[in-house]
Design an enzyme around this catalytic site. Structure first.
Site, mmCIF file in Angstrom:
data_model
loop_
_atom_site.group_PDB
_atom_site.id
_atom_site.type_symbol
_atom_site.label_atom_id
_atom_site.label_comp_id
_atom_site.label_asym_id
_atom_site.label_seq_id
_atom_site.Cartn_x
_atom_site.Cartn_y
_atom_site.Cartn_z
ATOM 1 C CG ASP A 31 -2.237 0.726 0.980
ATOM 2 O OD1 ASP A 31 -2.190 1.837 0.420
ATOM 3 O OD2 ASP A 31 -3.299 0.179 1.318
ATOM 4 C CG ASP A 48 1.553 6.152 -5.984
ATOM 5 O OD1 ASP A 48 0.592 5.645 -6.581
ATOM 6 O OD2 ASP A 48 1.731 7.378 -5.887
ATOM 7 C CB SER A 72 -12.136 1.929 -2.097
ATOM 8 O OG SER A 72 -12.263 2.812 -1.026
ATOM 9 C CE1 TYR A 133 -14.051 2.007 -6.615
ATOM 10 C CE2 TYR A 133 -16.432 1.750 -6.586
ATOM 11 C CZ TYR A 133 -15.179 1.321 -6.216
ATOM 12 O OH TYR A 133 -15.059 0.195 -5.436
HETATM 13 C C1 15L Z 1 -17.814 -0.122 -3.189
HETATM 14 O O1 15L Z 1 -17.361 -0.486 -4.269
HETATM 15 C C2 15L Z 1 -16.993 0.645 -2.236
HETATM 16 O O2 15L Z 1 -15.635 0.292 -2.292
HETATM 17 C C3 15L Z 1 -17.502 0.532 -0.814
HETATM 18 O O3 15L Z 1 -16.888 1.547 -0.061
HETATM 19 C C4 15L Z 1 -19.024 0.653 -0.732
HETATM 20 O O4 15L Z 1 -19.393 1.960 -1.066
HETATM 21 C C5 15L Z 1 -19.653 -0.360 -1.639
HETATM 22 O O5 15L Z 1 -19.142 -0.280 -2.952
HETATM 23 C C6 15L Z 1 -21.185 -0.250 -1.703
HETATM 24 O O6 15L Z 1 -21.717 -0.236 -2.817
HETATM 25 O O7 15L Z 1 -21.827 -0.241 -0.665
#
Ligand code: 15L
Length: 268
Positions: A31, A48, A72, A133
């Site tokens: 990480d 990184d 994430s 994302y």
């Molecule tokens: C995800 O992909 C995220 O990483 C996590 O933090 C949540 O937000 C999750 O989805 C979700 O959909 O609850």
């Protein structure tokens, strides 16, 4: 014992998987910053993901990778581009160069978040990302297929729902996965002899699930936890949340309603 690298190991999911897998594999964690807990006998290599040379150092000498690293949740394009697009390319390319045999890629339900909740979907539907994302997760699944079919890497993409000890609202009653069930899916990806390229939904044995997880079951996935056991608490928590029609219509929830100006929600 297989040598396994976990990227994004300092995050919550990374820490939970480290604890669950440390006796099964020889783990190396990576990480940007060291995880709060690095168990005895486990290495830590800082990297990184946007730094190709650092990623190459992190993957050297491992048999398999659990790629949790990256940003994430939804974020600015530059962040998603560097961490999740360039970072994911660097990871797969470094894996190829180092002759790593397997990658388990942490994809997300947000790669298909714009399907309405009333539809039950499998892995054969086109992606419908609900965010930048989500687009980056669809990209990760696509690059995983490229490296699997062109370079012989064995790749498993897990469209993870929500990893937690218990589901925290109505949406999570459908998409929740207990860390132990996620560890089971990761082990299938790292060990099953027949895997070449697969997409599984990362979800526990939830009655309300929106996803057909036949593919995972075919490989022996037997989830041990059910969201229904937490139903009353999850619905009580839901009752305290403000109403958000777009979020409540689509599987991706708030990732769909965030920045939304798409008019009437899709009916199919
Ligand atoms: C995800 O992909 C995220 O990483 C996590 O933090 C949540 O937000 C999750 O989805 C979700 O959909 O609850």
């Amino acid at each position: 014992m297989q040598r396994i690298l976990i990227t994004g190991a300092a995050g919550d999911v990374g820490s939970r998987l480290t604890a669950l897998l440390k006796d099964t594999y020889r783990l190396r964690l990576s990480d940007i910053k060291a995880p709060a807990v690095v168990p005895a006998g486990v290495d830590f290599v800082p990297a990184d993901l946007a730094d190709k040379a650092a990623v190459e150092r992190a993957v050297t000498g491992v048999d398999g990778i659990v790629h949790l690293g990256g940003f994430s949740v939804e974020g600015p394009w530059e962040t998603i581009l560097n961490s999740n697009i360039i970072g994911c390319y660097n990871l797969f390319e470094a894996a190829r160069l180092a002759r790593v045999r397997r990658v388990v890629f942490a994809s997300s339900n947000h790669a298909v978040g714009f399907y309405p909740r009333r539809r039950r979907i499998g892995i054969d539907v086109p992606v419908r990302p609900d965010s930048r994302y989500g687009v980056s997760k669809a990209f990760g699944e696509a690059i995983g297929a490229l490296y699997a079919y062109k370079h012989g890497l064995r790749v498993t993409c897990l469209r993870i729902g929500n990893v937690a000890d218990a589901p925290v609202d109505r949406r999570r009653l459908a998409i929740w996965i207990r860390p132990e069930d996620l560890a089971q899916l990761v082990r299938i990806g790292l060990e099953h002899p027949d895997i070449r390229y697969e997409i599984f939904y990362g979800v526990s044995d939830n009655e309300q699930a929106w996803w057909d997880n036949t593919a995972a079951h075919r490989y022996g996935y037997r989830p041990e936890f059910r969201a229904e056991d937490f139903r009353d608490a999850a619905l009580a928590a839901q009752a305290k949340l403000p109403s958000d029609p777009v979020s409540e219509w689509y599987q991706g929830g708030m990732f769909c309603s965030d920045e939304y100006d798409g008019g009437e929600p899709a009916t199919y």
